[in-house]
Enzyme design. Structure first.
Site, PDB file in Angstrom:
ATOM      1  N   HIS A   1      46.192  44.704  47.385  1.00 25.87           N
ATOM      2  CA  HIS A   1      47.605  44.776  47.780  1.00 25.87           C
ATOM      3  C   HIS A   1      47.716  44.955  49.293  1.00 25.87           C
ATOM      4  O   HIS A   1      48.516  44.291  49.954  1.00 25.87           O
ATOM      5  CB  HIS A   1      48.309  45.980  47.125  1.00 25.87           C
ATOM      6  CG  HIS A   1      48.390  45.940  45.649  1.00 25.87           C
ATOM      7  ND1 HIS A   1      48.000  47.001  44.862  1.00 25.87           N
ATOM      8  CD2 HIS A   1      48.820  44.982  44.789  1.00 25.87           C
ATOM      9  CE1 HIS A   1      48.198  46.701  43.589  1.00 25.87           C
ATOM     10  NE2 HIS A   1      48.686  45.474  43.518  1.00 25.87           N
TER      11      HIS A   1
ATOM     12  N   ARG B   1      44.566  36.220  43.162  1.00 28.54           N
ATOM     13  CA  ARG B   1      43.138  36.527  43.185  1.00 28.54           C
ATOM     14  C   ARG B   1      42.307  35.428  42.559  1.00 28.54           C
ATOM     15  O   ARG B   1      41.145  35.233  42.924  1.00 28.54           O
ATOM     16  CB  ARG B   1      42.848  37.824  42.415  1.00 28.54           C
ATOM     17  CG  ARG B   1      43.441  39.061  43.038  1.00 28.54           C
ATOM     18  CD  ARG B   1      43.283  40.228  42.122  1.00 28.54           C
ATOM     19  NE  ARG B   1      44.001  39.901  40.875  1.00 28.54           N
ATOM     20  CZ  ARG B   1      44.262  40.747  39.905  1.00 28.54           C
ATOM     21  NH1 ARG B   1      43.854  41.972  39.981  1.00 28.54           N
ATOM     22  NH2 ARG B   1      44.926  40.373  38.830  1.00 28.54           N
TER      23      ARG B   1
ATOM     24  N   SER C   1      44.513  46.751  39.974  1.00 28.08           N
ATOM     25  CA  SER C   1      44.930  48.115  39.640  1.00 28.08           C
ATOM     26  C   SER C   1      44.319  48.567  38.321  1.00 28.08           C
ATOM     27  O   SER C   1      43.935  49.730  38.170  1.00 28.08           O
ATOM     28  CB  SER C   1      46.457  48.211  39.575  1.00 28.08           C
ATOM     29  OG  SER C   1      47.004  48.065  40.859  1.00 28.08           O
TER      30      SER C   1
END
Length: 151
Positions: A17, A90, A127
């Site tokens: 991020h 990603r 995450s």
């Protein structure tokens, strides 16, 4: 003024991020890190913690604001007068998922989605991986900004 929203749950904020945000501020006059609130979702970190992690990480960047929101991202964009949504990619799976959301958002509004590829050295970080490392007592510190602290 080019204002963009970078939406997410940021549970927690990762170096992936951080990479997208750092690169995104070169493209926009203002970037709003928008932490979404979803009552259906079970978070590891409280909303206040997630907001603090991001605010502290970018406290010296005047072009960045950290806010929270509920509901549709495009409605929040309209409320904040943002014409762009910034998203990081990603891998190909991210692209397919994000493409469908971007097409829907564009169909429902005039808001454009801008995609940035995560830097190669950070493309493996998510995450959910960070949460798994934390849950299992691993060293998560190389995956997140230094502002992310587990109590």
């Amino acid at each position: 003024m080019r204002r963009a929203i970078f939406p997410g749950s940021f549970d927690p904020l990762t170096l992936g991020h951080y990479d997208i945000i750092q690169r995104g501020i070169t493209l926009f006059d203002e970037l709003i890190i928008a932490i979404g609130i979803n009552a259906e979702k079970k978070y590891m970190f409280t909303l206040e913690e997630r907001k603090r992690f991001a605010a502290e990480a970018f406290k010296d960047e005047p072009k960045i604001t950290v806010l929270t929101y509920q509901g549709l991202t495009i409605d929040f964009c309209k409320k904040m007068n943002a014409d762009f949504i910034l998203r990081g990619l990603r891998n190909p799976a991210d692209f397919e998922f994000e493409k469908a959301i971007a097409h829907t958002n564009r169909k429902l509004s005039e808001i454009e989605t801008v995609f940035l590829l995560t830097s190669s050295g950070k493309s493996y970080i998510s995450s959910s991986i960070v949460r798994d490392v934390i849950r299992n007592g691993g060293d998560y510190t190389s995956l997140v900004p230094s502002t992310v602290k587990v109590q």
